[in-house]
Scaffold this active site. Structure first.
Site, PDB file in Angstrom:
ATOM      1  N   GLU A 201     106.475  49.326 -14.833  1.00  0.00           N
ATOM      2  CA  GLU A 201     105.205  48.794 -15.341  1.00  0.00           C
ATOM      3  C   GLU A 201     105.130  48.800 -16.882  1.00  0.00           C
ATOM      4  O   GLU A 201     104.349  49.535 -17.482  1.00  0.00           O
ATOM      5  CB  GLU A 201     104.036  49.552 -14.712  1.00  0.00           C
ATOM      6  CG  GLU A 201     104.038  49.376 -13.191  1.00  0.00           C
ATOM      7  CD  GLU A 201     102.829  49.962 -12.476  1.00  0.00           C
ATOM      8  OE1 GLU A 201     102.108  50.774 -13.077  1.00  0.00           O
ATOM      9  OE2 GLU A 201     102.612  49.581 -11.309  1.00  0.00           O
ATOM     10  N   GLU A 303     108.211  47.945  -5.632  1.00  0.00           N
ATOM     11  CA  GLU A 303     107.169  48.919  -5.304  1.00  0.00           C
ATOM     12  C   GLU A 303     105.971  48.234  -4.660  1.00  0.00           C
ATOM     13  O   GLU A 303     105.534  47.176  -5.106  1.00  0.00           O
ATOM     14  CB  GLU A 303     106.711  49.670  -6.551  1.00  0.00           C
ATOM     15  CG  GLU A 303     105.681  50.759  -6.257  1.00  0.00           C
ATOM     16  CD  GLU A 303     105.146  51.431  -7.509  1.00  0.00           C
ATOM     17  OE1 GLU A 303     105.954  51.742  -8.416  1.00  0.00           O
ATOM     18  OE2 GLU A 303     103.920  51.628  -7.608  1.00  0.00           O
TER      19      GLU A 303
END
Length: 482
Positions: A201, A303
């Protein structure tokens, strides 16, 4: 037509079903007869991406919980995930340094030193490494393992904090060395890495838990001029490097940077993506564009989880109901609220995986394999749901419907499988088909609606009449014709 001809034209297939009515990867041989039927036709001549694998993540939280269970229940969970009889996971992820699903914040290099002389993975020795090694021992075919950092140690960053900030340019070589040392440290423990994502991220997480920010061009610079060359120099050039590693709605700007030209593309083996931008939208245009930009590169969902939810314990029906909320239900900006309605967890998993398979994604990785009844442990109290929930105090285990949903893909669609073309006449059924290297074909059918449906499955002029319950997912396995 003679009876003999009819027998020759009957398609041979095994059907496994998981349903809101109670099936759990159950072999189904009889189907309800309905007045109407549709057609699902598999086109074996139309071939798309090659599958890398399916699986979940080894986290400190999951490993810690396994250590608190009896040996019997620990073995039951690991067998369920990694044995041939179980979900047979083939692609897995883990974290480098701590993440939100750690017991606390830590780094393998806490002391400022560009040579990283004190590098040590001792933080992983009690929980994480034993879990990975036990899983490896159970897995007959083995699994690919890639690692993701949430952040560099604070001393390498401009804000000197665990959360947010950027990697200081002077530490680009230091951080590349960190990756190389991590490979060596895990190899010494008997664990071989398949690859990395560069940064979990890179757009940040709202400044909540471990994070480090990159722009697309900053990440490309780091990979092309530091990480890629360092791994190559150290004899680790075969390790996969996946860029981006966040939500799909911004995917285009990252692949545009990574695959701008031959030089920028050299060290990127592909791109990693997450699903948190929406509870239902798969962003097919972004996925199609990413494949078009780099058709020979990997595109891996790295994810996904039911986030911002405390697990519901031993209530299968809840996982089929549109009662779950995600982070965006509360926190998304007004313009994006429509992307985050309430949803049924099973629906979200099944729809997303099939949608990804039908849009060039070659790997799909779930988040934590095991969490407790609170949705942790998690040092930030960022509660989530995992396919397997445990109560360590009572030594109890709950395999949620999400476990069986994952197994419908991971167990039957194996690495090296090719995704095939599918034509169908019922828009309400989601379908994806893949041909394994042994010649068998696995077709996943998802019926989100509450009404049962009949369909005729067709392959190479052979057909079979079958059906699927309402709120059900099926994997239909056609054996090799060799």
């Amino acid at each position: 037509m003679s009876c003999k001809d009819q027998e020759q034209n009957e398609l041979i297939a095994d059907v496994y079903e998981t349903s809101a009515s109670g099936n759990q990867l159950t072999l189904v041989t009889e189907f309800e007869k309905l007045d109407s039927t549709s057609l699902i036709k598999i086109d074996p001549d139309q071939k798309f991406q090659t599958i890398t694998g399916f699986g979940g993540a080894f986290t400190e939280s999951s490993a810690y919980l396994l250590n608190k269970l009896s040996k019997k229940n620990r073995d039951t969970i690991l067998q369920a995930y990694f044995s041939e009889e179980g979900a047979n996971y083939s692609l897995c992820r883990t974290h480098m340094n701590s993440c939100d699903f750690s017991l606390g914040q830590y780094s393998y290099t806490p002391t400022e030193d560009k040579d990283l002389k004190d590098f040590s993975v001792k933080e992983d020795m009690d929980d994480l490494i034993p879990m990975i090694k036990e899983a490896s021992a159970i897995s007959k075919d083995g699994f690919k393992l890639f690692a993701s950092p949430w952040t560099a140690p604070p001393w390498m960053k401009d804000n000197k904090e665990w959360v947010g900030g950027k990697l200081l340019p002077e530490h680009y070589p230091t951080w590349a060395l960190f990756f190389s040392k991590y490979v060596d440290a895990y190899k010494e423990e008997g664990i071989d890495l398949w690859g990395f994502t560069v940064e979990n991220e890179p757009l940040g997480n709202g400044n909540n838990w471990e994070s480090m920010h990159f722009t697309p061009d900053e990440m490309t610079d780091f990979v092309v001029n530091h990480l890629g060359p360092k791994l190559e120099t150290d004899g680790k050039g075969d390790l996969k490097i996946l860029g981006y590693d966040q939500n799909r709605e911004h995917l285009s700007e990252w692949v545009d940077s990574q695959f701008k030209n031959e030089e920028t593309s050299k060290y990127f083996d592909g791109t990693a993506i997450h699903w948190y931008a929406s509870t239902y939208e798969i962003f097919a245009d972004e996925l199609q564009n990413a494949h078009s930009k780099a058709p020979d590169k990997l595109l891996i969902q790295s994810e996904a989880c039911i986030d911002a939810q405390i697990p519901v314990w031993k209530d299968d029906a809840w996982y089929w109901k549109k009662e779950a909320t995600d982070w965006g239900f509360t926190w998304a900006p007004e313009k994006d609220k429509h992307l985050h309605p309430k949803y049924a967890p099973v629906n979200r998993y099944a729809r997303d995986i099939i949608g990804c398979l039908n849009n060039w994604v070659d790997g799909w990785v779930d988040w934590n394999m095991v969490l407790d009844t609170k949705g942790g442990p998690n040092w930030f109290k960022n509660w989530c749901i995992a396919p397997v929930i445990v109560d360590p105090d009572k030594d109890e285990v709950y395999f949620t419907p999400l476990y069986y949903t994952m197994a419908h893909f991971s167990k039957f669609i194996r690495p090296g499988a090719e995704v095939l073309g599918v034509n169908k006449t019922d828009d309400d059924l989601m379908v994806s088909a893949s041909k394994n290297t042994d010649g068998s074909i696995a077709i996943v059918v998802f019926n989100e609606g509450k009404e049962a449906k009949n369909f005729t499955l067709s392959l190479n002029n052979e057909t079979k009449n079958m059906g699927i319950k309402g709120q059900a997912i099926q994997t239909i396995v056609i054996p090799s014709s060799k």
